[in-house]
Design a protein around this motif. Structure first.
Motif, mmCIF file in Angstrom:
data_model
loop_
_atom_site.group_PDB
_atom_site.id
_atom_site.type_symbol
_atom_site.label_atom_id
_atom_site.label_comp_id
_atom_site.label_asym_id
_atom_site.label_seq_id
_atom_site.Cartn_x
_atom_site.Cartn_y
_atom_site.Cartn_z
ATOM 1 N N TYR A 150 -6.606 12.687 -9.653
ATOM 2 C CA TYR A 150 -7.525 11.584 -9.389
ATOM 3 C C TYR A 150 -8.975 11.963 -9.646
ATOM 4 O O TYR A 150 -9.823 11.107 -9.721
ATOM 5 N N ASP A 151 -9.273 13.239 -9.742
ATOM 6 C CA ASP A 151 -10.646 13.710 -9.854
ATOM 7 C C ASP A 151 -10.841 14.399 -11.209
ATOM 8 O O ASP A 151 -10.291 15.471 -11.444
ATOM 9 N N PRO A 152 -11.641 13.816 -12.123
ATOM 10 C CA PRO A 152 -11.807 14.432 -13.437
ATOM 11 C C PRO A 152 -12.652 15.711 -13.415
ATOM 12 O O PRO A 152 -12.564 16.526 -14.328
ATOM 13 N N SER A 153 -13.453 15.940 -12.364
ATOM 14 C CA SER A 153 -14.294 17.136 -12.333
ATOM 15 C C SER A 153 -13.490 18.389 -11.980
ATOM 16 O O SER A 153 -13.809 19.481 -12.449
ATOM 17 N N THR A 154 -12.445 18.260 -11.132
ATOM 18 C CA THR A 154 -11.573 19.401 -10.788
ATOM 19 C C THR A 154 -10.121 18.981 -10.983
ATOM 20 O O THR A 154 -9.426 18.636 -10.031
ATOM 21 N N ALA A 209 -8.823 14.052 -17.037
ATOM 22 C CA ALA A 209 -8.219 14.834 -15.959
ATOM 23 C C ALA A 209 -6.755 15.168 -16.223
ATOM 24 O O ALA A 209 -6.231 16.128 -15.664
ATOM 25 N N ASN A 210 -6.080 14.434 -17.074
ATOM 26 C CA ASN A 210 -4.642 14.621 -17.321
ATOM 27 C C ASN A 210 -4.392 14.876 -18.806
ATOM 28 O O ASN A 210 -3.799 14.061 -19.497
ATOM 29 N N LYS A 211 -4.812 16.038 -19.278
ATOM 30 C CA LYS A 211 -4.716 16.344 -20.693
ATOM 31 C C LYS A 211 -3.414 17.031 -21.095
ATOM 32 O O LYS A 211 -3.197 17.260 -22.264
ATOM 33 N N ALA A 235 -13.128 -0.556 -16.433
ATOM 34 C CA ALA A 235 -11.756 -0.139 -16.711
ATOM 35 C C ALA A 235 -11.728 0.979 -17.746
ATOM 36 O O ALA A 235 -10.951 1.938 -17.619
ATOM 37 N N LEU A 236 -12.572 0.891 -18.763
ATOM 38 C CA LEU A 236 -12.626 1.945 -19.775
ATOM 39 C C LEU A 236 -13.127 3.260 -19.185
ATOM 40 O O LEU A 236 -12.628 4.337 -19.544
ATOM 41 N N ILE A 237 -14.086 3.205 -18.282
ATOM 42 C CA ILE A 237 -14.589 4.430 -17.641
ATOM 43 C C ILE A 237 -13.487 5.073 -16.805
ATOM 44 O O ILE A 237 -13.282 6.292 -16.847
ATOM 45 N N VAL A 238 -12.750 4.260 -16.043
ATOM 46 C CA VAL A 238 -11.660 4.791 -15.220
ATOM 47 C C VAL A 238 -10.567 5.395 -16.105
ATOM 48 O O VAL A 238 -10.064 6.489 -15.827
ATOM 49 N N MET A 239 -10.210 4.702 -17.189
ATOM 50 C CA MET A 239 -9.176 5.232 -18.085
ATOM 51 C C MET A 239 -9.631 6.530 -18.753
ATOM 52 O O MET A 239 -8.843 7.461 -18.912
ATOM 53 N N LEU A 299 3.893 6.296 -16.698
ATOM 54 C CA LEU A 299 3.811 5.324 -17.784
ATOM 55 C C LEU A 299 4.240 3.928 -17.329
ATOM 56 O O LEU A 299 3.596 2.933 -17.666
ATOM 57 N N PHE A 300 5.335 3.843 -16.569
ATOM 58 C CA PHE A 300 5.777 2.538 -16.069
ATOM 59 C C PHE A 300 4.766 1.946 -15.096
ATOM 60 O O PHE A 300 4.555 0.738 -15.064
ATOM 61 N N GLY A 301 4.143 2.772 -14.289
ATOM 62 C CA GLY A 301 3.116 2.288 -13.372
ATOM 63 C C GLY A 301 1.914 1.732 -14.102
ATOM 64 O O GLY A 301 1.390 0.661 -13.759
ATOM 65 N N VAL A 302 1.468 2.446 -15.130
ATOM 66 C CA VAL A 302 0.340 1.976 -15.927
ATOM 67 C C VAL A 302 0.702 0.674 -16.645
ATOM 68 O O VAL A 302 -0.101 -0.262 -16.709
ATOM 69 N N LEU A 303 1.929 0.586 -17.164
ATOM 70 C CA LEU A 303 2.379 -0.633 -17.825
ATOM 71 C C LEU A 303 2.399 -1.814 -16.849
ATOM 72 O O LEU A 303 1.938 -2.913 -17.168
ATOM 73 N N ALA A 304 2.922 -1.597 -15.657
ATOM 74 C CA ALA A 304 2.989 -2.671 -14.660
ATOM 75 C C ALA A 304 1.595 -3.132 -14.242
ATOM 76 O O ALA A 304 1.339 -4.338 -14.130
#
Length: 122
Positions: free
Chosen positions: A36-40, A23-25, A13-17, A56-61
């Protein structure tokens, strides 16, 4: 074994987060590209444009759902022990009722049977 499984899930889970965070800076905006892809991170094929509050609501749910599942799984042994104890209590109650009905004649008061002997360590 359960602890190792728990740490494995935590590390994954930590690796995915971390990959999503890399990817979303971008800063909070009205419309955010969620990659979805951190390389591009800028590729249109792997980017989803949504308002930040939906992300944010999706991540919270998802976090609440995963947390609830983990707590439910961790408390399984206590629920199982409670079920076993309840069955044992019912069995002892039935046996006590059966023994009382065998030893007490019909219509006789049970006041003499309710007193505990002096040898009981209560």
């Amino acid at each position: 074994m359960k602890r190792a499984f728990y740490y494995l899930i935590l590390i994954l889970a930590l690796i995915v987060m971390a990959a999503f965070a890399i990817a979303n800076k971008q800063w909070i905006a009205e419309d955010v590209g969620f990659s979805y892809d951190p390389s591009t991170p800028g590729a249109e094929a792997t980017t989803l444009h949504l308002p930040m509050f939906l992300i944010l609501f999706g991540v919270l749910a998802i976090g609440m759902l995963l947390g609830g599942i983990i707590v439910w799984l961790k408390q399984g042994r206590f629920r199982r022990a409670a079920r076993v104890a309840q069955v044992e209590v019912e069995r002892h109650r039935n046996e006590l009722d059966r023994l009382r009905s065998q030893t007490a004649p019909a219509g006789e008061a049970r006041s003499s049977q309710t007193a505990l002997p002096s040898s009981v360590p209560f």
